[in-house]
Scaffold this motif. Structure first.
Motif, PDB file in Angstrom:
ATOM      1  N   GLN A 120       0.820  -1.202   0.000  1.00  0.00           N
ATOM      2  CA  GLN A 120       0.000   0.000   0.000  1.00  0.00           C
ATOM      3  C   GLN A 120       0.864   1.267   0.000  1.00  0.00           C
ATOM      4  OE1 GLN A 120      -0.468  -2.509   2.439  1.00  0.00           O
ATOM      5  NE2 GLN A 120      -2.080  -3.476   1.228  1.00  0.00           N
ATOM      6  N   GLN A 121       1.896   1.251   0.833  1.00  0.00           N
ATOM      7  CA  GLN A 121       2.686   2.458   1.027  1.00  0.00           C
ATOM      8  C   GLN A 121       3.568   2.807  -0.163  1.00  0.00           C
ATOM      9  OE1 GLN A 121       2.398   4.721   3.503  1.00  0.00           O
ATOM     10  NE2 GLN A 121       0.613   3.450   4.015  1.00  0.00           N
ATOM     11  N   VAL A 122       4.019   1.811  -0.909  1.00  0.00           N
ATOM     12  CA  VAL A 122       4.885   2.115  -2.056  1.00  0.00           C
ATOM     13  C   VAL A 122       4.116   2.921  -3.103  1.00  0.00           C
ATOM     14  CG1 VAL A 122       4.407  -0.016  -3.373  1.00  0.00           C
ATOM     15  CG2 VAL A 122       6.621   1.147  -3.618  1.00  0.00           C
ATOM     16  N   VAL A 123       2.829   2.657  -3.244  1.00  0.00           N
ATOM     17  CA  VAL A 123       2.007   3.430  -4.187  1.00  0.00           C
ATOM     18  C   VAL A 123       1.806   4.840  -3.667  1.00  0.00           C
ATOM     19  CG1 VAL A 123      -0.230   3.572  -5.337  1.00  0.00           C
ATOM     20  CG2 VAL A 123       0.854   1.340  -5.023  1.00  0.00           C
ATOM     21  N   VAL A 124       1.543   4.969  -2.375  1.00  0.00           N
ATOM     22  CA  VAL A 124       1.369   6.292  -1.771  1.00  0.00           C
ATOM     23  C   VAL A 124       2.631   7.123  -1.963  1.00  0.00           C
ATOM     24  CG1 VAL A 124       1.042   7.527   0.407  1.00  0.00           C
ATOM     25  CG2 VAL A 124      -0.326   5.480  -0.090  1.00  0.00           C
ATOM     26  N   ALA A 126       4.971   6.792  -4.257  1.00  0.00           N
ATOM     27  CA  ALA A 126       5.153   7.138  -5.669  1.00  0.00           C
ATOM     28  C   ALA A 126       4.214   8.269  -6.070  1.00  0.00           C
ATOM     29  CB  ALA A 126       4.924   5.909  -6.541  1.00  0.00           C
ATOM     30  N   GLN A 127       2.969   8.185  -5.646  1.00  0.00           N
ATOM     31  CA  GLN A 127       1.986   9.206  -6.021  1.00  0.00           C
ATOM     32  C   GLN A 127       2.302  10.561  -5.391  1.00  0.00           C
ATOM     33  OE1 GLN A 127      -1.581   7.183  -4.724  1.00  0.00           O
ATOM     34  NE2 GLN A 127      -2.010   6.378  -6.780  1.00  0.00           N
ATOM     35  N   SER A 128       2.957  10.543  -4.241  1.00  0.00           N
ATOM     36  CA  SER A 128       3.296  11.793  -3.567  1.00  0.00           C
ATOM     37  C   SER A 128       4.634  12.346  -4.027  1.00  0.00           C
ATOM     38  CB  SER A 128       3.341  11.572  -2.045  1.00  0.00           C
ATOM     39  OG  SER A 128       4.389  10.682  -1.701  1.00  0.00           O
ATOM     40  N   GLY A 129       5.311  11.618  -4.932  1.00  0.00           N
ATOM     41  CA  GLY A 129       6.589  12.079  -5.457  1.00  0.00           C
ATOM     42  C   GLY A 129       7.750  11.882  -4.516  1.00  0.00           C
ATOM     43  N   ASN A 130       7.601  10.953  -3.559  1.00  0.00           N
ATOM     44  CA  ASN A 130       8.661  10.730  -2.581  1.00  0.00           C
ATOM     45  C   ASN A 130       8.993   9.239  -2.446  1.00  0.00           C
ATOM     46  OD1 ASN A 130      10.529  11.489  -0.555  1.00  0.00           O
ATOM     47  ND2 ASN A 130       9.021  11.001   1.046  1.00  0.00           N
ATOM     48  N   LEU A 143       3.629  -3.472 -10.211  1.00  0.00           N
ATOM     49  CA  LEU A 143       4.612  -2.759 -11.029  1.00  0.00           C
ATOM     50  C   LEU A 143       3.914  -1.869 -12.037  1.00  0.00           C
ATOM     51  CD1 LEU A 143       7.485  -2.212 -12.072  1.00  0.00           C
ATOM     52  CD2 LEU A 143       7.281  -4.291 -13.462  1.00  0.00           C
ATOM     53  N   LYS A 144       2.882  -2.384 -12.696  1.00  0.00           N
ATOM     54  CA  LYS A 144       2.125  -1.583 -13.669  1.00  0.00           C
ATOM     55  C   LYS A 144       1.508  -0.364 -12.993  1.00  0.00           C
ATOM     56  CE  LYS A 144      -0.460  -0.668 -17.402  1.00  0.00           C
ATOM     57  NZ  LYS A 144      -1.525   0.193 -16.881  1.00  0.00           N
ATOM     58  N   THR A 145       0.951  -0.537 -11.810  1.00  0.00           N
ATOM     59  CA  THR A 145       0.372   0.577 -11.075  1.00  0.00           C
ATOM     60  C   THR A 145       1.417   1.650 -10.812  1.00  0.00           C
ATOM     61  OG1 THR A 145      -1.278  -0.827 -10.004  1.00  0.00           O
ATOM     62  CG2 THR A 145      -0.753   1.245  -8.913  1.00  0.00           C
ATOM     63  N   LEU A 146       2.617   1.231 -10.427  1.00  0.00           N
ATOM     64  CA  LEU A 146       3.686   2.186 -10.147  1.00  0.00           C
ATOM     65  C   LEU A 146       4.167   2.881 -11.415  1.00  0.00           C
ATOM     66  CD1 LEU A 146       5.642   0.023  -7.552  1.00  0.00           C
ATOM     67  CD2 LEU A 146       4.342   2.101  -7.068  1.00  0.00           C
ATOM     68  N   THR A 151       6.593   7.643 -12.184  1.00  0.00           N
ATOM     69  CA  THR A 151       7.795   7.827 -11.359  1.00  0.00           C
ATOM     70  C   THR A 151       8.843   6.745 -11.552  1.00  0.00           C
ATOM     71  OG1 THR A 151       6.713   6.669  -9.522  1.00  0.00           O
ATOM     72  CG2 THR A 151       6.523   9.072  -9.568  1.00  0.00           C
ATOM     73  N   VAL A 152       8.493   5.643 -12.183  1.00  0.00           N
ATOM     74  CA  VAL A 152       9.433   4.535 -12.391  1.00  0.00           C
ATOM     75  C   VAL A 152      10.290   4.826 -13.615  1.00  0.00           C
ATOM     76  CG1 VAL A 152       9.658   2.058 -12.826  1.00  0.00           C
ATOM     77  CG2 VAL A 152       7.829   2.901 -11.346  1.00  0.00           C
ATOM     78  N   VAL A 153      11.592   4.530 -13.529  1.00  0.00           N
ATOM     79  CA  VAL A 153      12.494   4.754 -14.665  1.00  0.00           C
ATOM     80  C   VAL A 153      12.884   3.416 -15.280  1.00  0.00           C
ATOM     81  CG1 VAL A 153      13.379   6.897 -13.694  1.00  0.00           C
ATOM     82  CG2 VAL A 153      14.562   4.750 -13.207  1.00  0.00           C
ATOM     83  N   ALA A 154      13.148   3.435 -16.583  1.00  0.00           N
ATOM     84  CA  ALA A 154      13.535   2.218 -17.293  1.00  0.00           C
ATOM     85  C   ALA A 154      14.872   1.698 -16.782  1.00  0.00           C
ATOM     86  CB  ALA A 154      13.611   2.483 -18.791  1.00  0.00           C
ATOM     87  N   ALA A 155      15.028   0.385 -16.823  1.00  0.00           N
ATOM     88  CA  ALA A 155      16.288  -0.225 -16.403  1.00  0.00           C
ATOM     89  C   ALA A 155      17.369   0.049 -17.446  1.00  0.00           C
ATOM     90  CB  ALA A 155      16.110  -1.726 -16.224  1.00  0.00           C
TER      91      ALA A 155
END
Length: 477
Positions: A120-124, A126-130, A143-146, A151-155
């Motif tokens: 739950q918190q990893v999405v929060v 990411a959405q808050s930019g932190n 992973l798709k949600t993130l 905010t996720v960068v390509a490998a």
């Protein structure tokens, strides 16, 4: 007592799917397209490298990984990388020990944060930019949600080269969203297991079935025995997640009976639940789970499967009241009294046999994916390190409950008979790996209607009604 592949993340989060469907068979490691990634070595060789506990010789490791990092990501000494994950307690300590040589090589500090509320918190965050620099994400849908948060960068290419070289191609697709590769596999677990008591089998002269037909024949033989001990025990009760173990049974049969291509089409709803391949698979599951001669050993009648907790459903095996239970490797932590888990011990497992040999040896898998929210050099260097065969071996030695599907992992570095069994299954040249289908489907289906309807099915609802109701829950877009 440890479970191969580490902790289960099953039934804790409902997230939408969206990763690319897999459609490839396990292969030997291919040559890398780039010169910067780690080169494979023979399992019979021995090369000097730095292990998690300091300097030493690690068979099969490539000692170029540190040079590769220094040549691709210079001037990172004194930097830090933050890692966020659901992995806690002793397993977390093993993980932290597994990458001390990365710090020795680079001078980069890795700051670890394990959280039971990670999903739950990893999405929060990411959405808050932190977000953290790196997260170990346990589900392709999450992973798709993130990725959708932007905010996720390509490998980096070096990581992609290692994944191409060391993993079954199916794993790469689960870290790929909208044709962009984001996340390399990290740990792995194996769901395609049947737990049993070696001592009970030996006492009756039973042998491990090698095919589905042999498993059914063994079930019939046990059911006919006048001692009255039934062949199978099961439970799907899991609080708000009740029903998830039933989805695993269905997924295993679809892979074995209809094949990986149909499985992939089912995940995307090109093949519907009510279509013939899935209906046939559910009937096959029902031939075991709804057979009153087979279940529910030591617990009750067929309907008791719906109310029996999945975590205690195997207890009748230890009590001598049940012979077999299908469950993932992580069930090992649920046995009581610290039994010996080995092929000649109190408890062990065997590979859930194949149905149609044309589909090889299907393996339902789970695991985490190394997901980055920063492309700073030190972050990319750590991503690369975690994708090497060197680290896969360090992980199994340092965090002895964990394994990887990295084919550079040497069996001699894997601790415990159960872990070795799992690695052998993953590395089998005939293995075809697929991620848990319900984790890949939209949450309204995979962790909603499917759980609910299969629970109703085990308590008497007919097949057609069950499958139609799941189809009806599929989102319109």
């Amino acid at each position: 007592m440890t479970a191969c592949g580490g902790s289960s993340n099953e039934a804790t989060t409902t997230t939408p799917a969206g990763s690319t469907a897999a459609s490839a068979t396990t292969e030997a490691p291919a040559s890398s397209s780039g010169g910067s990634s780690e080169a494979p070595t023979s399992s019979g060789g021995s090369e000097t490298s730095t292990s998690s506990g300091g300097s030493g010789t690690v068979p099969g490791d490539d000692d170029t990984w540190c040079d590769t990092i220094k040549s691709n990501w210079a001037d990172i000494s004194g930097k830090s990388v933050s890692v966020y994950t659901s992995i806690v307690a002793a397993e977390a300590e093993g993980l932290k020990n597994s990458w001390t040589d990365f710090t020795d090589c680079t001078g980069v500090t890795v700051n670890y944060n394990g959280d039971k509320n990670f999903e739950q918190q990893v999405v929060v965050q990411a959405q808050s930019g932190n977000p953290s620099d790196i997260a170990f994400v346990p589900q392709p849908g999450l992973l798709k949600t993130l990725v959708d948060t932007g905010t996720v960068v390509a490998a980096p290419q070096q990581v992609q080269d290692n994944v191409d070289k060391y993993w079954d191609p199916g794993w790469k697709t689960y870290g790929t969203i909208n044709d962009t590769f984001y996340a390399a596999p990290l740990g792995a677990n194996v769901k395609s297991l049947v737990w049993y008591s070696p001592k009970m089998f030996e006492a009756k002269g039973y042998t491990i079935p090698q095919t589905w037909d042999e498993m059914v024949a063994l079930s019939d033989k046990i059911a006919a025995d006048p001692d009255g001990v039934k062949p199978w025990c099961a439970g799907i009760e899991s609080g708000n997640a009740t029903g998830w173990t039933a989805t695993d049974w269905l997924e295993e049969v679809v892979m074995r009976q209809a094949g990986p291509d149909v499985y992939d089409q089912w995940v995307s709803h090109e093949v519907k639940f009510s279509d013939a391949p899935i209906a046939t698979a559910l009937a096959t599951v029902g031939s075991i789970w709804k057979n009153e001669k087979y279940v529910n050993a030591g617990i009750g009648d067929v309907s008791s499967i719906a109310t029996q907790g999945f975590d205690t459903a195997g207890a009748p095996i230890q009590a001598g009241q049940c012979y077999m239970m299908q469950q993932a490797n992580f069930y090992a932590s649920n046995w009581t009294g610290n039994p010996t888990i080995s092929e000649d011990g109190d408890i062990f497992a065997f590979y859930l046999p194949t149905i149609d040999p044309q589909f090889g040896k299907p393996v339902e898998v789970g695991g985490e994916f190394t997901t980055a929210f920063s492309d700073r050099p030190e972050v990319q260097a750590f991503q690369f390190y975690l994708s090497t065969a060197h680290w896969a071996n360090n992980q199994s030695k340092s965090a002895n409950s964990r394994i990887s599907a990295n084919k550079g992992l040497l069996i001699d570095n894997v601790q415990g008979d159960l872990n070795k069994l799992c690695v052998g299954i993953l590395q089998d040249t005939e293995a075809i790996s697929r991620f848990d289908a319900s984790d890949l489907m939209p949450a309204a289906v995979g962790s909603g209607a499917e759980w609910q309807q299969l629970t109703a099915w085990i308590t008497g609802q007919d097949d057609a009604t069950t499958l139609a109701a799941i189809d009806a829950a599929w989102p319109a877009s």
